[in-house]
Scaffold this active site. Sequence first.
Site, mmCIF file in Angstrom:
data_model
loop_
_atom_site.group_PDB
_atom_site.id
_atom_site.type_symbol
_atom_site.label_atom_id
_atom_site.label_comp_id
_atom_site.label_asym_id
_atom_site.label_seq_id
_atom_site.Cartn_x
_atom_site.Cartn_y
_atom_site.Cartn_z
ATOM 1 N N GLU A 291 39.742 32.075 40.225
ATOM 2 C CA GLU A 291 39.332 33.375 39.686
ATOM 3 C C GLU A 291 39.945 33.512 38.281
ATOM 4 O O GLU A 291 41.077 33.111 38.049
ATOM 5 C CB GLU A 291 39.860 34.479 40.603
ATOM 6 C CG GLU A 291 39.645 35.887 40.101
ATOM 7 C CD GLU A 291 40.421 36.903 40.933
ATOM 8 O OE1 GLU A 291 39.994 38.068 40.978
ATOM 9 O OE2 GLU A 291 41.464 36.534 41.516
ATOM 10 N N LYS A 352 32.823 39.150 43.354
ATOM 11 C CA LYS A 352 33.886 39.663 44.226
ATOM 12 C C LYS A 352 33.488 41.012 44.811
ATOM 13 O O LYS A 352 33.060 41.925 44.101
ATOM 14 C CB LYS A 352 35.175 39.784 43.407
ATOM 15 C CG LYS A 352 36.419 40.132 44.196
ATOM 16 C CD LYS A 352 37.633 40.092 43.258
ATOM 17 C CE LYS A 352 38.940 40.298 43.974
ATOM 18 N NZ LYS A 352 40.097 40.197 43.041
ATOM 19 N N CYS A 403 39.968 35.941 46.053
ATOM 20 C CA CYS A 403 41.276 36.596 46.080
ATOM 21 C C CYS A 403 41.367 37.688 47.158
ATOM 22 O O CYS A 403 41.437 37.387 48.337
ATOM 23 C CB CYS A 403 41.591 37.150 44.695
ATOM 24 S SG CYS A 403 43.341 37.537 44.408
#
Length: 539
Positions: A291, A352, A403
Amino acid sequence: MVTEDAQHTGDNAHAATAAVRPPRSSLAGPAPRALAAAAAGLCQLLALAPYEVWWLGPVGAALLTLAVMGARARRAAWLGLLAGAALMVPLIRWQDVFGVDVWLIIAAAEAVYFAPMAVGLAWVARLPGWPVWTAALWVLQEAVRARFPLGGFPWGKLAFAQPDTPFSGYAALGSSPLATFAVALVGALLLAAVLRLARRPRAPLAATAGLAAGALALTAAGSAVPALTAPAVDHTATVAVVQGNVPGVGRMSVLGERAQVLRNHVEAVHRLADRVEAGEEPRPDLVVLPENASDLDAYADPAAAEMIGDAARDIDAPLLFGITRYRSGGSEREVRSVVWDPRKGPVDHYTKRYLVPFGEYIPYRDVFTRYVDRLDHVTSDAVPGTEPGALTLGGTTVATAICFDVAFDRPVRESVAEGGQIIAVPTNNANYNFTGQSEQQLAITRLRAVEHGRPAVVAATSGISAVVTAGGEVTYRSPEARPAVHVAELQAMSGLTPATRLGALPEAALCALALGALAAAGVAARRAKRNPAGGTSAG
């Protein structure tokens, strides 16, 4: 007239019922209760990464139940708050990179969830069969905490302390909620055995032994689940994981540093290509990068796009590259993992879905920025994605969760259900090096691997990058704050575990069980008030 056999049968039935019913007062006085509550939180903390004393998970759940047994609602709430604080304040100490006030406010907010749960534990502990109901309440608390407010913050689940233990197998049956339920139930059964032994030390040990044996059987059964539910191997993929490192911890806002981060990662790919050409490494089928490997918008920045394209052509394999995509004049952005083909360029992406409030976006920006100047540093708000992250690279479909996504059940599950064969977790933990946060996130990833029967790779900007087997075992782990590249042969899987198929149903069923137990406890309490002489003496 009662025969001797009937009397014996009645005694056994009474013993079995008493074995799962607490005494009138499990702990006398506020001090022992407070100590038990604080110890409960500390046991949960030590069960989690980076400490990983996993067997303290059931002990912590048992101690909190013990602390609140027989307590009135107000005292139980304070005891729950104490247990939550003992867990959350040290667990998320890494939040102090944004300020001590931020860390303590978030920890306090998370600890609050333990107060109503503790009240519920005190209530349902008055019912026969209370170990089951108390375990279900843990699932209910975690389900609410993972959703409210602002999308939730599920950090510190009981399940997350069990990435490669007998309890992790339950995640393959019913995701993290069932693993949490199993941990709490084993703790409650052991507590019931201890309470019975303390209350009637001279009584026959059959019921006590049965409770202990049940706890041990539950623990042992979890070990067998992954083997019974394992998906089939579809093919073997050669996967490279790249960690380019960053120029400084938590300082990625300056344009020059953003460009340096991009250079670090593409240069790491070029070095890998040199090793492949020299015969030192096999050529990867795909390369996973972190990321924010490029905080420069490669869709709009030709120089950034050329750097990434050169790296893909040099390694001659598709890259899964973390890129920030800006829109609306720069006021909004998407945190993406982009499939960058060596010949076609960017061909697909995943955005995300779960964003960090006050870190990646400012909720109610006009209100909060008026009182907290630091929030002005977050100059653009990230916008969440809506689609699963099943991305195909080099003949393998990669279930991608970026994440913070990995802490939630839904993103990985839906990406695997859409065809994901290997789990990839690109992450940027540069702010949190050497704080324990990266170890905590890796433990969650390990549980996800077992949950869905897939190997997993973590690609971090500055650590910890890792390779995890479908059984939750870490076979490679990078150092922190140093560049690293690793190539691994991973089994791409086909077929789904029961957890992937069932989705949120196990969690919903266990939450319904908890709510039903609370309702039953309420009914029992009202009946006891109306008829004190005929009420039970269960606490």
